[in-house]
Design a protein around this motif. Structure first.
Motif, mmCIF file in Angstrom:
data_model
loop_
_atom_site.group_PDB
_atom_site.id
_atom_site.type_symbol
_atom_site.label_atom_id
_atom_site.label_comp_id
_atom_site.label_asym_id
_atom_site.label_seq_id
_atom_site.Cartn_x
_atom_site.Cartn_y
_atom_site.Cartn_z
ATOM 1 N N VAL A 96 -4.202 -8.110 5.839
ATOM 2 C CA VAL A 96 -2.857 -7.538 5.851
ATOM 3 C C VAL A 96 -1.720 -8.512 6.080
ATOM 4 O O VAL A 96 -1.965 -9.273 7.154
ATOM 5 C CB VAL A 96 -2.854 -6.499 6.894
ATOM 6 N N LEU A 97 -0.785 -8.754 5.136
ATOM 7 C CA LEU A 97 0.031 -9.965 5.481
ATOM 8 C C LEU A 97 1.165 -9.355 6.315
ATOM 9 O O LEU A 97 1.376 -10.034 7.555
ATOM 10 C CB LEU A 97 0.727 -10.415 4.005
ATOM 11 N N TRP A 116 7.042 3.154 7.388
ATOM 12 C CA TRP A 116 8.366 3.213 6.847
ATOM 13 C C TRP A 116 8.543 5.216 6.892
ATOM 14 O O TRP A 116 9.536 5.490 6.412
ATOM 15 C CB TRP A 116 8.354 3.052 5.394
ATOM 16 N N LEU A 117 7.670 5.847 7.541
ATOM 17 C CA LEU A 117 7.820 7.053 7.606
ATOM 18 C C LEU A 117 7.161 7.672 8.631
ATOM 19 O O LEU A 117 5.975 7.759 8.707
ATOM 20 C CB LEU A 117 7.179 7.979 6.308
ATOM 21 N N LEU A 156 -2.937 1.088 5.846
ATOM 22 C CA LEU A 156 -1.956 2.105 6.038
ATOM 23 C C LEU A 156 -0.847 1.998 5.103
ATOM 24 O O LEU A 156 -0.556 0.825 4.594
ATOM 25 C CB LEU A 156 -1.395 1.937 7.484
ATOM 26 N N GLU A 157 -0.065 2.893 4.762
ATOM 27 C CA GLU A 157 0.871 3.060 3.804
ATOM 28 C C GLU A 157 2.100 2.062 4.646
ATOM 29 O O GLU A 157 2.438 2.038 5.846
ATOM 30 C CB GLU A 157 1.634 4.312 3.882
ATOM 31 N N ILE A 213 0.778 -1.347 -0.068
ATOM 32 C CA ILE A 213 -0.176 -0.021 0.148
ATOM 33 C C ILE A 213 0.823 1.150 0.215
ATOM 34 O O ILE A 213 1.606 1.509 0.887
ATOM 35 C CB ILE A 213 -0.897 0.190 1.233
ATOM 36 N N PRO A 214 0.955 1.970 -1.144
ATOM 37 C CA PRO A 214 1.694 2.957 -1.239
ATOM 38 C C PRO A 214 1.169 4.396 -0.627
ATOM 39 O O PRO A 214 2.015 5.358 -0.564
ATOM 40 C CB PRO A 214 2.190 3.020 -2.658
ATOM 41 N N THR A 215 -0.090 4.546 -0.797
ATOM 42 C CA THR A 215 -0.676 5.852 -0.461
ATOM 43 C C THR A 215 -1.892 5.754 0.631
ATOM 44 O O THR A 215 -2.052 4.960 1.187
ATOM 45 C CB THR A 215 -1.400 6.400 -1.704
#
Length: 228
Positions: free
Chosen positions: A202-203, A208-209, A43-44, A33-35
């Motif tokens: 969700v695996l 990451w931010l 979630l991103e 999920i990038p956005t």
């Protein structure tokens, strides 16, 4: 060493790679999920597991349907190829063929009936460094399929549209982050053959931010969790 000898010596590995590729393109897949368009459901940094056989069996790497298994349902979270430009998206099905869909001040109206929203809470959400807006989160009851949604009151968004009827063989999809999603309000209704599959878990997930800048922190509490 000629190519035939190389293929023969590695036929087991080559068969594994072929089977793996076939599995991902025709049976099951995973998508990062990038956005933020599906917040707070996704979630991103989430990686979701997608059942490509949930609705159809397709010719690998194409939209050609070979066999139909079941029909998409309201509330399903699906991956799809955008009918506008082919971009892969993940959205929620809210309108089936023949449904009448409208929206008034972010309230979804399905076949003439406004949906119910409960448990609204407000929290700050950072959209960019130094830009924090009020995010209202609530549970939307989509005909017995309750799920979380989010509204960003401090942003410009399309919160209203007049009633439309979803055409035969097509679906109306929305992001759960209603004021930050390029969905059927932008790309139009989605033909069934553009649906890739249903996302059901969700695996793995990682932040990451973070608030303190770039980082990679696993969200173990989201690993192998069902998508509402």
């Amino acid at each position: 060493m000629d190519i035939r000898h190389t293929l023969k010596a590695n036929r087991g590995f080559i068969l594994f790679l072929f089977s793996f590729a076939l599995l991902r393109t025709a049976v099951a897949d995973w998508n990062p999920i990038p956005t933020a368009s599906m917040r707070p459901t996704l979630l991103e940094g989430d990686v979701v597991l997608v059942n490509r056989l949930a609705y159809d069996l397709k010719l690998p790497l194409t939209d050609v349907v070979l066999l139909r298994f079941s029909e998409p349902q309201r509330g399903d979270v699906v991956t799809l190829n955008s009918p506008a430009d082919g971009t892969r998206l993940i959205k929620r099905v809210v309108g089936l063929p023949g449904d009448r869909i409208a929206m008034h001040d972010d309230v979804l109206v399905l076949n003439g009936q406004p949906l119910a929203y409960r448990g609204a809470t407000t929290r700050g959400e950072t959209l960019a460094p130094g830009w924090v807006v009020d995010a209202v989160r609530a549970t939307e009851d989509l005909e017995g399929r309750p799920h979380p949604v989010q509204f960003l009151r401090g942003t410009a968004a399309r919160r209203d549209f007049d009633e439309i009827t979803v055409p035969a063989g097509q679906y109306f999809v929305l992001g759960d982050n209603r004021d930050n999603s390029a969905d059927s309000r932008v790309i139009g209704t989605v033909p069934r053959e553009k649906l890739i599959g249903r996302a059901h878990h969700v695996l793995v997930s990682a932040d990451w931010l973070g608030e303190d800048g770039w980082r990679l922190a696993p969200r173990f509490g989201r690993w192998v969790s069902a998508i509402l």
